[in-house]
Design an enzyme around this catalytic site. Structure first.
Site, PDB file in Angstrom:
ATOM      1  N   ASN A  50       0.859  -1.294  -0.019  1.00  0.00           N
ATOM      2  CA  ASN A  50      -0.009  -0.127  -0.024  1.00  0.00           C
ATOM      3  C   ASN A  50       0.836   1.354   0.066  1.00  0.00           C
ATOM      4  O   ASN A  50       1.389   1.613   1.162  1.00  0.00           O
ATOM      5  CB  ASN A  50      -0.946  -0.039   1.325  1.00  0.00           C
ATOM      6  CG  ASN A  50      -1.905   1.189   1.259  1.00  0.00           C
ATOM      7  OD1 ASN A  50      -1.762   1.999   0.409  1.00  0.00           O
ATOM      8  ND2 ASN A  50      -3.090   0.732   1.954  1.00  0.00           N
ATOM      9  N   ASP A  51       1.097   1.846  -1.236  1.00  0.00           N
ATOM     10  CA  ASP A  51       2.075   2.812  -1.375  1.00  0.00           C
ATOM     11  C   ASP A  51       1.536   4.326  -0.596  1.00  0.00           C
ATOM     12  O   ASP A  51       2.266   5.212  -0.521  1.00  0.00           O
ATOM     13  CB  ASP A  51       2.209   3.237  -2.854  1.00  0.00           C
ATOM     14  CG  ASP A  51       3.081   2.347  -3.601  1.00  0.00           C
ATOM     15  OD1 ASP A  51       3.806   1.671  -2.893  1.00  0.00           O
ATOM     16  OD2 ASP A  51       2.592   1.869  -4.680  1.00  0.00           O
ATOM     17  N   CYS A  52       0.369   4.127  -0.024  1.00  0.00           N
ATOM     18  CA  CYS A  52      -0.266   5.333   0.741  1.00  0.00           C
ATOM     19  C   CYS A  52      -0.263   5.118   2.132  1.00  0.00           C
ATOM     20  O   CYS A  52      -0.864   5.894   2.720  1.00  0.00           O
ATOM     21  CB  CYS A  52      -1.697   5.550  -0.007  1.00  0.00           C
ATOM     22  SG  CYS A  52      -1.606   5.960  -1.601  1.00  0.00           S
TER      23      CYS A  52
ATOM     24  N   GLN B  79       5.470   9.430  -0.714  1.00  0.00           N
ATOM     25  CA  GLN B  79       6.421   8.259  -0.985  1.00  0.00           C
ATOM     26  C   GLN B  79       7.866   8.418  -0.807  1.00  0.00           C
ATOM     27  O   GLN B  79       8.725   7.641  -0.502  1.00  0.00           O
ATOM     28  CB  GLN B  79       6.140   7.527  -2.494  1.00  0.00           C
ATOM     29  CG  GLN B  79       4.926   6.839  -2.411  1.00  0.00           C
ATOM     30  CD  GLN B  79       3.669   7.726  -2.420  1.00  0.00           C
ATOM     31  OE1 GLN B  79       3.653   8.562  -3.329  1.00  0.00           O
ATOM     32  NE2 GLN B  79       2.641   7.364  -1.763  1.00  0.00           N
TER      33      GLN B  79
END
Length: 830
Positions: free
Chosen positions: A486-488, A503
């Protein structure tokens, strides 16, 4: 509400209304040259890299939304009326508009004023060009005098620079027009050795290469001034905005049809042979002229299209099924498989939601894309694995992205996404199971593409696993770094200023924020490494490597078990798995949290890794998913949604509730739940989840879903959103590969194994069985599955002989066809 229908026999989706809720697109090309094409002929083309080799221009988030593309116009010379056979850009009504999106091609057209125009767009195999076959038919009772116009707007190669650096770009455009072919040669005079061209099978009556000369000042593509007056002016572009426009005069008798072919292409010359006349800076056209002559020829173009169809026949024939569910059949046999190939080709770089400028090929993304692709073209999967591994860093970490043209890691994004390295192990494992090509593990591969750093691929995998072991936090769980899958979820960012990258900014030391999700992923990866270490191939220590000893299966088995125990000790929250621990050591995804109490990712990944299966905890976790996260449109990512920004959690809380990672239905994770349900043997629940996000099953609610009903989208708005059920970011998503894996390998249960082809279905109880054809390691398996009652036990008969277990071994006598009968139920039941 439907805007078209599936033509399964021809493997096409037929759109019968041009005003789809969003542009419904397709892809042309599957090797080096690619094009995006919408149902109204919008889109653009590029060679290899959507940023660095953009051939034609496209403006994202435009008004109207899809404006700019491969536009044709027809003008009636007698009445002066003109229109677009693709509806856009003139948007005049058509009597029988249809767009037929097929595998690597699209056919778009319609009829107006008794004149029918249909164009087939495709990219021939092995070529760096696209062909437009335009057929004009006169259905009138009288002769028709017409003018056909074909147009493209050239991009100045680097798509980002093309859209920003106007002080330069409005001065550098250059073209040549020779023998009716328009050659776009901006920057060819200096560092470039490539050019674009736009050719026609007819000698054009006129052309245009300066955009303003074609459109007119203050005009758009819907009303070009030159078409309005009925004649092009043969302009030669000097700076400003180069275009390619051909004008072809046609006179058709009643009932007569005529085909005109256009070729848009990319070509490179050797640097020493760039010019025909260096003094005059004239392009060397010697090697491109035969190509143009070939594909403007009607027979050659038809033959190229026939070869393209044969190519797709062979690819899709590698896995075909017939189940009791028509929507499953069309997704597995056609559209999901096709999307997996497109996604493998392009990762997340170029779609109608990805501009091709900001993202290249993802390290994590590309490894996951392999899972749904490797059975179709294993040799390309091998090439991709070696490309990915060559961007790995010496410490086992990874660049988050790399550029497809250079195949080098993207410095602007960097690394530190701590799940990334483990996906390389899963990608290689999938390739090994599919092919049995153990020799790949001994292939020398550099780190960060630096010559002299090569070690065997197997050592790359060891370093990937060690990367996680070396980065554990206070609970002995893996550190999350910039983010995990989950890049967020950015637990080390603490961004308080607009414009900062969630990021890339790291305000904390990163030594406390931990990911339970990576813990589950590590167990999967370590168990795959244990199987590799026990495989047929034995690794001899490389002379080029002295940093890591070759570890045996026991090391990986013990590492997996230790992480499993750690997850159970520190990652279990009472009814489900925690998501993470933040920088302060506080729980994320816990009943203790006011918002974001439960997340889908660790429930799926941990149960896929069989953590808590024997103790019953896995069943509790899946029950919580069904109770709190499942909706009729799919399973949301988390609940309750975040209603305010949490600086300690990052980008996930920046989205309004119900969208993207903040309680949206992030479709990529839904198949993890399908697989998790099959781990517990629950076929009905797994298939129910499959159908909730299945595009073909959602076709009847296209006015709600809005995106294409033939491919998966990344996200569907969650139950907290005002537009619950609306899909966004279609085509380029890991959802494609994971859904293909979920349905084919876990629900239908046909999955490659190191020892052979495993048959372990976990079917809906209402099904009486299914049949399948699967090509595996050069052998075609004809599989019949019959359900005899409840349960998931399997009894196999292979070529009329019963065998023990559920793995069909490879034939030892050189046979290339095997017949398998699988009986599924509760064996031994009275």
């Amino acid at each position: 509400m439907r805007f078209g229908y599936f033509d399964d026999q021809n493997r096409e989706y037929v759109i019968t209304r041009p005003d789809t809720p969003l542009p419904w697109i397709n892809y042309l090309g599957s090797e080096a040259y690619f094009g995006l094409i919408s149902n109204t002929a919008g889109g653009y083309s590029f060679y290899q890299d959507a940023r660095l080799r953009r051939l034609t221009r496209y403006r994202y988030n435009n008004v109207p939304l899809d404006f700019g593309g491969r536009y044709l116009y027809l003008r009636d010379a007698e009445s002066g009326e003109f229109w677009s056979p693709s509806w856009m850009p003139t948007r005049l009504p058509l009597e029988d508009y249809a767009c037929r999106h097929g595998l690597g091609y699209s056919v778009i057209g319609g009829t107006r004023a008794g004149i029918e125009v249909r164009t087939r767009y495709f990219v021939p195999l092995g070529e760096t060009l696209e062909v437009w076959q335009t057929t004009v038919t006169n259905h009138r009772d009288t002769p028709a005098t017409l003018n056909l116009f074909a147009s493209v707007e050239f991009a100045l190669w680097d798509a980002h620079d093309d859209a920003t650096n106007f002080q330069r770009n409005l001065n550098i455009g250059e073209v040549e027009v020779v023998d009716g072919v328009i050659y776009h040669k901006t920057e060819y005079r200096e560092r470039r050795d490539h050019f674009a061209y736009f050719a026609c099978s007819e000698q054009p009556d006129a052309f245009e290469t300066q955009r303003e000369a074609f459109l007119g000042p203050y005009r758009g593509w819907d009303a070009p001034e030159a078409i309005e007056r009925g004649a092009l002016g043969n302009s030669i572009a000097h700076g400003w905005a180069p275009v390619g426009v051909h004008q072809i005069a046609l006179t058709l008798a009643p009932g007569e049809s005529r085909q005109v072919r256009f070729v848009l292409g990319y070509h490179e010359n050797p640097r020493a042979e760039k010019f025909e006349d260096a003094a005059l800076q004239v392009l060397n056209k010697r090697t491109v002229k035969p190509i143009i002559a070939r594909y403007t020829d009607a027979r050659e173009a038809d033959a190229a299209f026939a070869a393209l169809q044969v190519h797709w026949d062979a690819l899709l024939a590698r896995f075909q099924v017939q189940t009791p569910d028509a929507e499953t059949n069309r997704m597995v046999n056609i559209w999901n498989a096709y999307q997996c190939i497109v996604t493998f080709n392009l990762s997340r770089s170029a779609s109608y939601f990805e501009s091709g400028v900001g993202r290249g090929m993802g390290f994590r993304d590309s490894n996951q894309d392999l899972l749904g692709f490797v059975h179709t073209i294993p040799e390309r999967a091998k090439e991709r694995i070696l490309d990915i591994a060559a961007t790995q860093l010496p410490d086992g970490g990874a660049y988050h992205q790399y550029q497809p043209l250079t195949k080098r890691g993207n410095d602007a994004v960097g690394g530190g996404f701590n799940d990334d390295p483990l996906w390389l192990i899963l990608g290689v494992a999938a390739y090994l199971k599919e092919t049995g090509d153990w020799a790949i593990l001994g292939t020398p591969v550099p780190y960060d593409n630096q010559p002299g750093t090569e070690t065997p691929l197997y050592e790359h995998l060891q370093r990937a696993l060690q990367y996680t072991l070396d980065r554990r936090g206070p609970h002995d769980l893996p550190l999350i770094g910039h983010a995990d899958w989950n890049d967020c979820l950015n637990l080390n960012t603490f961004s308080e200023e607009p414009g900062q990258s969630f990021q890339l900014l790291q305000s904390q030391d990163g030594k406390t924020a931990e990911s339970v999700f990576i813990g589950g992923l590590f167990v999967l990866a370590a168990e795959e490494m244990a199987q590799m270490a026990n495989g047929e191939w034995r690794m001899a220590k490389s002379d080029a490597s002295d940093q890591l000893a070759i570890r045996n299966s026991q090391f990986y088995t013990e590492a997996a078990q230790q992480m499993r125990e750690t997850v159970l000790a520190h990652g279990w929250d009472g009814n489900w798995f925690l998501r993470a621990y933040d920088h302060f050591g506080n729980k994320v995804g816990s009943w203790e949290c006011a918002e974001g109490q439960i997340f889908i990712e660790p429930q799926g990944m941990c149960v896929m890794a069989r953590i808590g299966v024997e103790s019953g905890l896995a069943e509790q976790a899946l029950a919580a998913v069904e109770q709190y996260l499942a909706t009729p449109h799919g399973i949301v990512l988390n609940q309750p949604a975040y209603t305010r920004y949490h600086v300690e959690l990052g980008e996930i809380t920046s989205y309004p509730p119900g969208y993207k990672e903040n309680a949206g239905i992030f479709c990529h994770t839904n198949p993890w739940m399908m697989i998790a349900e099959t781990v517990l043997g629950r076929g009905d629940r797994a298939f129910d989840y499959y159908k909730r996000i299945c595009p073909a099953a959602r076709e009847g609610i296209s006015e709600v879903h809005r995106s294409e009903p033939y491919v998966y989208a990344q996200m569907i708005a969650g139950k907290d959103a005002p537009t619950h059920g609306e899909a966004k970011n279609s085509w380029l998503t890991g959802t494609a590969a994971w859904n293909f894996v979920a349905i084919t390998q876990h629900i239908l249960g046909i999955r490659p194994n190191y020892a052979g082809l495993q048959i372990a279905p976990v079917l809906p109880e209402a099904w009486d069985g299914f049949t399948a054809t699967r090509v595996f390691r050069g052998v075609t398996y004809h599989i019949t599955v019959e359900r005899i009652g409840p349960g998931n036990d399997v009894a196999l008969v292979v070529d009329d002989a019963a065998i023990t277990g559920n793995i069909v071994p490879l034939p030892r006598d050189g046979r290339t066809e095997v017949w398998v009968k699988a009986v599924v139920g509760r064996m031994g039941a009275s």
